[in-house]
Design a protein around this motif. Structure first.
Motif, PDB file in Angstrom:
ATOM      1  N   THR A  53       0.906  -1.214  -0.070  1.00  0.00           N
ATOM      2  CA  THR A  53      -0.065  -0.171  -0.021  1.00  0.00           C
ATOM      3  C   THR A  53       1.002   1.242   0.148  1.00  0.00           C
ATOM      4  O   THR A  53       0.665   2.096  -0.486  1.00  0.00           O
ATOM      5  CB  THR A  53      -0.881   0.084   1.350  1.00  0.00           C
ATOM      6  OG1 THR A  53      -1.796  -1.218   1.102  1.00  0.00           O
ATOM      7  CG2 THR A  53      -1.974   1.376   1.246  1.00  0.00           C
ATOM      8  N   ARG A  96       0.528   3.842  -2.890  1.00  0.00           N
ATOM      9  CA  ARG A  96      -0.018   5.300  -2.771  1.00  0.00           C
ATOM     10  C   ARG A  96       1.081   6.202  -3.086  1.00  0.00           C
ATOM     11  O   ARG A  96       0.684   7.422  -3.774  1.00  0.00           O
ATOM     12  CB  ARG A  96      -0.081   5.354  -1.127  1.00  0.00           C
ATOM     13  CG  ARG A  96      -1.462   5.116  -0.727  1.00  0.00           C
ATOM     14  CD  ARG A  96      -2.445   6.279  -0.712  1.00  0.00           C
ATOM     15  NE  ARG A  96      -2.836   6.779  -2.081  1.00  0.00           N
ATOM     16  CZ  ARG A  96      -3.861   6.228  -3.073  1.00  0.00           C
ATOM     17  NH1 ARG A  96      -4.414   5.311  -2.760  1.00  0.00           N
ATOM     18  NH2 ARG A  96      -3.766   6.866  -4.207  1.00  0.00           N
ATOM     19  N   PRO A 133      -5.818  -0.246  -3.785  1.00  0.00           N
ATOM     20  CA  PRO A 133      -6.026   0.872  -3.226  1.00  0.00           C
ATOM     21  C   PRO A 133      -6.578   1.799  -4.365  1.00  0.00           C
ATOM     22  O   PRO A 133      -6.416   1.666  -5.445  1.00  0.00           O
ATOM     23  CB  PRO A 133      -4.653   1.404  -2.956  1.00  0.00           C
ATOM     24  CG  PRO A 133      -3.955   0.165  -2.482  1.00  0.00           C
ATOM     25  CD  PRO A 133      -4.557  -0.925  -3.264  1.00  0.00           C
TER      26      PRO A 133
END
Length: 319
Positions: free
Chosen positions: A242, A246, A315
């Motif tokens: 993640t 991101r 995500p």
């Protein structure tokens, strides 16, 4: 970037005189990759990469080399093609098209951290925007049409479980490619193969993207998905990290904001990117070509990634 066509320094004695580079003084084959014959070339004027194209034709190649030239002129960090004294970027060598490009500084970052992923996201967005006015057109030659041609060639080699997965995903992607959301996606020239070994770094400073020979016109989101599926995963499991995801998505979005249609298409596109490389690795594994230093990639790597993308939502594009 295996070696399918052997070249010696002696072969280059007369050939290199077409270029403003002086004599060739050293030549070393590059073992990684599976499409073209690549060599590190040292001449009296510096260090370069020599590529002999095994599959692409003289007619197809201007798209790739002119794209690199176009991007370099707009400040995107890519190798610069070297023209002959007559201004040609593509010339025959052993009866096949060949080109010389500048060698980038640094080395590949095979254990990327969020800072590396952010640098890739920024440069990828800059590349997409810089190529918007590129005048040449060529489809992604490893897109949906190629998937349809290749699927029947690899199905006989698969287990019943994997054959079912491949058929089901092809059905899903056919439907996705025909939907309104897909038609609304931003498009243009894409790299389409921006793996860790196709980007160079010095420390955390990105010094360039290279190996544009899978480039074509496709959705920008597909390019982002291909890149995320390599840079931002645990290699053993295919699970997304993640923090790296991101970092890359936020950096890209800061340069070229994602659209609502791209947000909707994100999960299917990650699956499409995984399918494309599972299919190509299956094909290369079961239909191999002879080459010096060639070791086909393991197809199960992208099978795992595809299964993981189906099972686990990634995500969101916009954090």
């Amino acid at each position: 970037m295996a070696v399918f066509t052997s070249v010696t320094l002696g072969d280059l004695t007369q050939w290199i005189k077409q270029f403003p580079l002086g004599q060739a003084v050293a030549l070393k084959g590059i073992a990684s990759g599976i499409e073209n014959s690549n060599f590190f070339l040292t001449t009296e004027s510096g260090e370069y990469v020599l590529t002999i194209f095994e599959n692409l034709s003289f007619e197809q190649l201007p798209f790739y080399l002119e794209l690199m030239h176009h991007l370099a002129e707009r400040g995107v960090l890519v190798p610069a093609p070297v023209a002959t004294h007559d201004g040609e970027l593509i010339v025959p060598l052993h009866g096949k098209p060949a080109a010389i490009v500048s060698k980038l500084e640094g080395s590949s970052q095979m254990a990327p951290q969020p800072a590396h992923c952010a640098a890739v996201g920024t440069m990828l967005a800059r590349m997409h925007l810089a190529a918007q006015d590129y005048p040449l057109e060529q489809p992604n030659l490893r897109g949906l049409d190629w998937w349809n041609l290749t699927t029947p060639k690899v199905l006989p080699y698969l287990s019943a479980e994997n054959a079912h997965l491949l058929r089901a995903e092809m059905h899903f992607q056919e439907a996705f490619a025909g939907c309104d959301t897909y038609r609304q996606l931003q498009r243009g020239p894409v790299h389409a193969d921006l793996f860790r070994n196709n980007v160079m770094f010095v420390g955390e400073r990105l010094t360039g993207f290279f190996d544009f020979y899978f480039a074509g016109c496709d959705t920008w989101l597909f390019d982002v998905a291909v890149t995320i599926n390599d840079w931002c995963i645990d290699l053993a499991t295919g699970v997304l990290d993640t923090a790296r995801v991101r970092a890359m998505l936020d950096a890209y979005h800061a340069v070229r904001p994602f659209t609502d249609a791209e947000q909707t298409a994100w999960q299917p596109m990650l699956r499409a990117a995984a399918l494309r490389f599972w299919l190509s690795r299956l094909y290369d594994y079961y239909q191999p070509r002879e080459a010096e230093m060639l070791t086909p990639h393991d197809p199960t790597h992208f099978e795992r990634i595809l299964r993981e993308r189906i099972a686990t939502p990634a995500p969101e594009l916009r954090g």
